[in-house]
Write a protein that holds these residues in place. Structure first.
Motif, mmCIF file in Angstrom:
data_model
loop_
_atom_site.group_PDB
_atom_site.id
_atom_site.type_symbol
_atom_site.label_atom_id
_atom_site.label_comp_id
_atom_site.label_asym_id
_atom_site.label_seq_id
_atom_site.Cartn_x
_atom_site.Cartn_y
_atom_site.Cartn_z
ATOM 1 N N VAL A 78 0.875 -1.175 0.000
ATOM 2 C CA VAL A 78 0.000 0.000 0.000
ATOM 3 C C VAL A 78 0.912 1.225 0.000
ATOM 4 C CG1 VAL A 78 -1.708 1.343 1.275
ATOM 5 C CG2 VAL A 78 -1.851 -1.163 1.244
ATOM 6 N N LEU A 79 0.784 2.082 -0.997
ATOM 7 C CA LEU A 79 1.660 3.247 -1.093
ATOM 8 C C LEU A 79 1.455 4.179 0.095
ATOM 9 C CD1 LEU A 79 1.591 4.314 -4.857
ATOM 10 C CD2 LEU A 79 2.745 2.383 -3.761
ATOM 11 N N GLN A 80 2.562 4.656 0.668
ATOM 12 C CA GLN A 80 2.469 5.681 1.693
ATOM 13 C C GLN A 80 3.586 6.705 1.573
ATOM 14 O OE1 GLN A 80 2.778 2.861 5.237
ATOM 15 N NE2 GLN A 80 4.291 4.385 5.865
ATOM 16 N N THR A 81 4.793 6.293 1.164
ATOM 17 C CA THR A 81 5.887 7.253 1.022
ATOM 18 C C THR A 81 5.609 8.234 -0.113
ATOM 19 O OG1 THR A 81 7.497 5.654 1.869
ATOM 20 C CG2 THR A 81 8.363 7.521 0.614
ATOM 21 N N GLY A 82 5.198 7.717 -1.273
ATOM 22 C CA GLY A 82 4.878 8.585 -2.404
ATOM 23 C C GLY A 82 3.760 9.562 -2.093
ATOM 24 N N PRO A 83 2.629 9.089 -1.540
ATOM 25 C CA PRO A 83 1.568 10.016 -1.160
ATOM 26 C C PRO A 83 2.014 11.059 -0.128
ATOM 27 C CG PRO A 83 0.689 7.792 -1.317
ATOM 28 C CD PRO A 83 2.183 7.681 -1.480
ATOM 29 N N ALA A 84 2.829 10.649 0.851
ATOM 30 C CA ALA A 84 3.313 11.607 1.852
ATOM 31 C C ALA A 84 4.170 12.684 1.194
ATOM 32 C CB ALA A 84 4.104 10.881 2.940
ATOM 33 N N ALA A 85 5.075 12.262 0.302
ATOM 34 C CA ALA A 85 5.923 13.232 -0.404
ATOM 35 C C ALA A 85 5.072 14.172 -1.245
ATOM 36 C CB ALA A 85 6.932 12.496 -1.274
ATOM 37 N N ALA A 86 4.058 13.634 -1.893
ATOM 38 C CA ALA A 86 3.208 14.437 -2.770
ATOM 39 C C ALA A 86 2.437 15.508 -2.006
ATOM 40 C CB ALA A 86 2.243 13.535 -3.526
ATOM 41 N N ILE A 87 1.786 15.125 -0.903
ATOM 42 C CA ILE A 87 0.980 16.097 -0.181
ATOM 43 C C ILE A 87 1.874 17.119 0.523
ATOM 44 C CG2 ILE A 87 0.730 14.596 1.857
ATOM 45 C CD1 ILE A 87 -1.800 17.214 0.524
ATOM 46 N N LEU A 88 3.047 16.706 0.995
ATOM 47 C CA LEU A 88 3.980 17.661 1.605
ATOM 48 C C LEU A 88 4.490 18.659 0.576
ATOM 49 C CD1 LEU A 88 5.974 15.273 3.964
ATOM 50 C CD2 LEU A 88 4.626 17.256 4.687
ATOM 51 N N ALA A 89 4.764 18.182 -0.646
ATOM 52 C CA ALA A 89 5.206 19.084 -1.706
ATOM 53 C C ALA A 89 4.110 20.089 -2.047
ATOM 54 C CB ALA A 89 5.600 18.273 -2.948
ATOM 55 N N LEU A 90 2.871 19.607 -2.121
ATOM 56 C CA LEU A 90 1.764 20.513 -2.406
ATOM 57 C C LEU A 90 1.593 21.532 -1.277
ATOM 58 C CD1 LEU A 90 -0.613 21.380 -4.158
ATOM 59 C CD2 LEU A 90 -2.022 19.703 -2.955
ATOM 60 N N ASP A 91 1.708 21.083 -0.032
ATOM 61 C CA ASP A 91 1.602 21.998 1.109
ATOM 62 C C ASP A 91 2.617 23.135 0.981
ATOM 63 O OD1 ASP A 91 -0.388 20.461 2.237
ATOM 64 O OD2 ASP A 91 0.917 19.487 3.713
ATOM 65 N N GLN A 92 3.859 22.787 0.640
ATOM 66 C CA GLN A 92 4.901 23.808 0.537
ATOM 67 C C GLN A 92 4.671 24.731 -0.658
ATOM 68 O OE1 GLN A 92 7.596 24.049 2.913
ATOM 69 N NE2 GLN A 92 7.656 26.063 1.937
ATOM 70 N N ALA A 93 4.182 24.162 -1.754
ATOM 71 C CA ALA A 93 3.886 24.985 -2.933
ATOM 72 C C ALA A 93 2.762 25.980 -2.636
ATOM 73 C CB ALA A 93 3.516 24.083 -4.111
ATOM 74 N N LEU A 94 1.744 25.535 -1.914
ATOM 75 C CA LEU A 94 0.654 26.429 -1.534
ATOM 76 C C LEU A 94 1.156 27.537 -0.607
ATOM 77 C CD1 LEU A 94 -2.143 23.763 -0.889
ATOM 78 C CD2 LEU A 94 -2.113 25.445 -2.743
ATOM 79 N N LEU A 95 2.073 27.200 0.285
ATOM 80 C CA LEU A 95 2.664 28.204 1.173
ATOM 81 C C LEU A 95 3.439 29.250 0.379
ATOM 82 C CD1 LEU A 95 4.000 26.135 4.213
ATOM 83 C CD2 LEU A 95 2.179 27.852 4.249
ATOM 84 N N GLN A 96 4.156 28.808 -0.654
ATOM 85 C CA GLN A 96 4.910 29.753 -1.469
ATOM 86 C C GLN A 96 3.974 30.737 -2.169
ATOM 87 O OE1 GLN A 96 8.139 30.142 -1.399
ATOM 88 N NE2 GLN A 96 7.957 31.899 -2.780
ATOM 89 N N ASP A 97 2.808 30.256 -2.585
ATOM 90 C CA ASP A 97 1.815 31.153 -3.169
ATOM 91 C C ASP A 97 1.363 32.200 -2.152
ATOM 92 O OD1 ASP A 97 1.957 29.782 -5.537
ATOM 93 O OD2 ASP A 97 -0.016 28.823 -5.364
ATOM 94 N N ILE A 98 1.156 31.765 -0.898
ATOM 95 C CA ILE A 98 0.763 32.699 0.158
ATOM 96 C C ILE A 98 1.856 33.738 0.382
ATOM 97 C CG2 ILE A 98 0.207 32.941 2.614
ATOM 98 C CD1 ILE A 98 -2.033 31.630 1.027
ATOM 99 N N ALA A 99 3.107 33.296 0.396
ATOM 100 C CA ALA A 99 4.234 34.219 0.590
ATOM 101 C C ALA A 99 4.276 35.258 -0.525
ATOM 102 C CB ALA A 99 5.549 33.441 0.643
ATOM 103 N N ASN A 100 4.020 34.828 -1.752
ATOM 104 C CA ASN A 100 4.031 35.764 -2.878
ATOM 105 C C ASN A 100 2.898 36.782 -2.779
ATOM 106 O OD1 ASN A 100 6.291 34.624 -4.081
ATOM 107 N ND2 ASN A 100 5.099 33.257 -5.398
ATOM 108 N N ILE A 101 1.717 36.319 -2.385
ATOM 109 C CA ILE A 101 0.578 37.235 -2.253
ATOM 110 C C ILE A 101 0.828 38.245 -1.142
ATOM 111 C CG2 ILE A 101 -1.867 37.393 -1.614
ATOM 112 C CD1 ILE A 101 -2.210 34.590 -2.894
ATOM 113 N N ARG A 102 1.264 37.758 -0.002
ATOM 114 C CA ARG A 102 1.443 38.645 1.151
ATOM 115 C C ARG A 102 2.661 39.550 0.999
ATOM 116 N NH1 ARG A 102 1.244 36.002 6.758
ATOM 117 N NH2 ARG A 102 0.364 38.024 7.338
ATOM 118 N N GLY A 103 3.687 39.046 0.299
ATOM 119 C CA GLY A 103 4.896 39.846 0.105
ATOM 120 C C GLY A 103 4.857 40.724 -1.117
#
Length: 546
Positions: A78-103
């Protein structure tokens, strides 16, 4: 380079593409999934360092760490490492969007996710360490002795009268007492611990054999505890609650009101994308705190509500990792003056996150509707075990979610079910809820409105089924989009020079947390480690500088 980790990097890309599609999100940053030739030896070596337990539990923890890391470098049914990496990458990408908007900028920094470290995030429970506070060393040792008992369904499953398997999931002493009474076991719950495990397993086995599995499951929930009959995936999908869960999105983002665009507190780039945001943390154990920990790491001012100091918490064994970055306020909702204070904090918060079972806080006037009424411009994050309709008020925990959704049987067999590595159905749903909350923050900045974001342990678990199905269907043939995501080998970065991030002078002494798996850009994000510090005794969101 390990073939297994190369495969997991491909799985991460597949799961990341799946997330972008199913959540219908667009991010500006490219994601780089990094593989390292040296990371496996580095993590294996780290297992032997910073082992906080004295006595009999020291080799137990070492064994858990070694087994978890060994599984990290093996193929997954049952995949778990790939899904964990994927959602963590998306979390960080979404944060970068927030940083760009606020900055007010347009920094398209690449999001770098170390695949090995991403896999380690779902076993953080075993990796956290600490020193320097004797009171806490003793308290967490005692907590571990209590939680590793014969009713710990992560490790022990029992055959029922009708030949099925049942697992109990009771991680508080109050629920342990209920479960023992349900089974008819007459023993003081305080003495039903690790030290009596051998004899307690025999008594529990005999008690469970008196019940049919579904009857015991229903009786357990009716009495207020948590336990389940292990199901196949098909049985889960055909059940009423399974159908309700499968119909849910990964997270449900509901607009509650049409308030104007939100202006948060002062944005400080050096403190992180979420600096200036106030988060009231009404979570416990692992999954909810995993979400709010990520908010804290990103710079949010997170205030965690507790009835006592961190060192006094009953489940310090399970909760330590989730305290990173959070100051605590000591409040007992049964005391009118303290409940009033809690409601004042709700009014000040930008985000309120709750992971207690639905209805638990209603009697205090702190239901979802109450919180939106107290603060019409708030984002309310809710993390439950089952669906937001069927079984909405039932308690549940990550190992139960694995057992009831068919993951344990898929990962092992009907005869010998096997739980996943670590507690991925705590951490991954917490990461999913985080993505939903950050998406709501982006909406508040650009559109306005107040929101409720809902996620579920079992829905997060079912996503692992879906990811595994997708991998089996594609048979390793993954379409690359180099504008959105790529795989790199041995990137030169000091972010992951150490598996542990050391945090000094916290409420429980010096603590070693697992280093985060993602980074925005090739330079280490300095705010991450600084934001992990935590303390007791705060009365408001205004955090003292550290």
């Amino acid at each position: 380079m390990s073939k297994v980790m190369g495969k997991k990097a491909l799985q991460a890309i597949m799961c990341y593409a799946d997330l972008l599609d199913r959540l219908d999100v667009e991010v500006d940053s490219k994601v780089i999934f990094n593989l390292s030739d040296s990371r496996q030896k580095q993590i294996q070596k780290a297992c032997r360092t910073h082992n906080p337990f004295p006595g009999v539990l020291k080799p137990v923890l070492l064994s858990l760490r070694k087994k978890a890391v060994k599984k990290l470098y093996e193929d997954e049914k049952v995949l778990q490492t790939g899904p964990a990496a994927a959602i963590l990458a998306l979390d960080q990408a979404l944060l970068q969007d927030i940083a760009n908007i606020r900055g007010g900028s347009k920094e398209n920094l690449p999001i770098i996710c170390d695949v090995d470290m991403a896999g380690l995030q779902v076993v953080r429970l075993y990796m956290s360490s600490y020193s320097g506070n004797r009171e806490f060393v003793k308290a967490r040792y005692n907590s571990a002795m209590r939680v590793d008992n014969a009713l710990n369904g992560s490790f022990y499953k029992y055959k029922t009268k009708d030949g099925r398997k049942f697992s109990a999931h009771v991680y508080y002493e109050s629920q342990k007492k209920i479960m023992l009474e349900t089974l008819g076991i007459k023993k003081d719950p305080e003495k039903f611990v690790f030290g009596s495990l051998l004899f307690d397993k025999i008594r529990t086995r005999r008690a469970v054999r008196k019940f049919d599995a579904l009857d015991l499951e229903e009786k357990t929930f009716e009495n207020g505890a948590c336990g389940c009959m292990l199901r196949t995936r098909q049985e889960w999908e055909e059940s009423e609650v399974g159908k309700a869960v499968c119909e849910m999105p990964l997270y449900r983002l509901t607009r509650i009101s049409n308030t104007s665009k939100k202006k948060y507190g002062i944005y400080e780039k050096k403190r992180g994308p979420l600096s200036g945001l106030k988060v009231l943390d009404l979570t416990h154990i692992i999954a909810g705190p995993a979400c709010t920990r990520l908010l804290a790491e990103a710079g949010a001012d997170v205030l965690m509500v507790r009835r006592g100091r961190y060192v006094e918490q009953e489940q310090a064994m399970l909760e330590l990792d989730g305290w990173a970055g959070k100051n605590s306020v000591q409040l007992d909702f049964n005391v009118p003056e303290q409940l009033k204070k809690a409601k004042e904090l709700v009014k000040k918060a930008d985000v309120v996150v709750c992971s207690y079972q639905r209805g638990a806080l209603d009697k205090f006037g702190l239901s979802e509707k109450d919180i939106h009424k107290l603060n019409p411009n708030v984002i309310y994050g809710s993390l439950m075990c089952f669906s937001d309709t069927v079984w909405a008020t039932r308690p549940g925990w990550a190992p139960c979610a694995e057992d009831i959704t068919g993951l344990s049987i898929r990962n092992g067999s009907l005869k010998k079910p096997v739980n996943l590595n670590g507690v991925p159905l705590d951490y991954i749903p917490g990461m999913i809820l985080f993505a939903g909350i950050v998406s709501a923050i982006k909406k508040q900045l650009t559109e306005g409105g107040s929101y409720t974001v809902t996620a579920s342990l079992t829905r997060g678990g079912y996503w692992l089924h879906e990811c595994t199905d997708l991998w089996e269907k594609k048979r390793g043939r993954i379409t690359m989009d180099s504008n959105k995501y790529i795989i790199c080998n041995n990137m030169s970065m000091n972010t992951w020079d150490d598996v542990f991030t050391k945090v000094d002078d916290t409420a429980v002494g010096t603590v070693y947390f697992t280093t985060p798996a993602t980074n925005a850009g090739k330079e280490t994000n300095p705010y991450r480690a600084k934001n992990m510090w935590f303390a007791d005794g705060h009365k408001d969101f205004r955090m003292k500088k550290h």
